[in-house]
Motif scaffolding. Structure first.
Motif, short mmCIF file in Angstrom:
data_model
loop_
_atom_site.label_atom_id
_atom_site.label_comp_id
_atom_site.label_asym_id
_atom_site.label_seq_id
_atom_site.Cartn_x
_atom_site.Cartn_y
_atom_site.Cartn_z
N THR A 126 -0.81 -5.88 0.93
CA THR A 126 0.37 -6.42 0.28
C THR A 126 0.19 -7.91 0.05
N ASP A 140 -7.50 -1.15 -7.75
CA ASP A 140 -6.29 -1.31 -6.95
C ASP A 140 -5.10 -1.36 -7.90
N GLU A 198 -1.44 -2.16 -8.87
CA GLU A 198 -0.45 -3.13 -8.40
C GLU A 198 0.95 -2.58 -8.61
N LEU A 251 4.70 -3.87 -8.15
CA LEU A 251 5.46 -5.10 -7.97
C LEU A 251 6.87 -4.77 -7.52
N THR A 267 3.97 -7.53 -3.51
CA THR A 267 3.15 -6.73 -4.41
C THR A 267 2.29 -5.81 -3.55
N LEU A 272 -0.64 -3.01 -3.06
CA LEU A 272 -1.90 -2.62 -3.68
C LEU A 272 -2.26 -1.22 -3.23
#
Length: 159
Positions: free
Chosen positions: A28, A140, A142, A144, A149, A151
């Motif tokens: 994160t 990875d 993402e 949000l 964030t 991963l």
């Protein structure tokens, strides 16, 4: 104590604390906190002492597709569970097209529930050089959220 074990003997190896006690979750990136007056904050006295009222957990925390046949499409579902007491919104940054990955989900608030993210991969070999018939896809994804964030590592080998 971290110095002695349960029998009172000095510990030989270092104690590894779980990520929940270390203050951060693995994979994160914390976001800058922006106070939003309409984000659904809970302000009861019993919860006033807790600092982290929002957060998501990914189940499973990583996706490994294994060996895939070129030209086929594969999919799996990852559960994104809201472990906080506030409802929270999220969005997914779609992976670049050359990875063959796509994330399908329904946008909107997640209030004390969970939502499924469908991870789809179209197995394609894009390398021009000879890789011995096996190409590795590693990306990875993402996710949000309002506070961080997340991963989501996705791995696959294309035959």
């Amino acid at each position: 104590s971290l110095v002695v074990d349960v029998t009172g003997q000095t510990r030989k190896e270092k104690v590894i604390l779980p990520s929940s006690l270390q203050g951060t979750k693995p994979n994160t990136i914390p976001n800058k906190k922006i106070e939003d007056p309409v984000s659904g904050k809970v302000s009861t006295s019993s919860l006033a002492t807790r600092q982290d009222l929002t957060g998501f957990h990914l189940i499973p925390p990583r996706v490994t597709f294994g060996v895939l046949k070129e030209g086929c499409t594969y999919a799996t579902t990852v559960i994104m569970k809201n472990v906080g007491v506030n409802f929270s919104r999220f969005r997914v940054k779609q992976p670049p097209p050359h990875t063959g990955l796509r994330v399908m989900y329904t946008p909107g608030p997640v209030a004390g529930l969970q939502v499924g993210l469908e991870i789809e991969i179209f197995a394609m070999v894009i390398g021009g050089k000879d890789t011995g018939g096996l190409e590795e896809v590693s990306h990875d994804i993402e996710i949000l959220t309002e506070t961080e964030t997340l991963l989501l590592p996705v791995r696959a080998n294309i035959l």
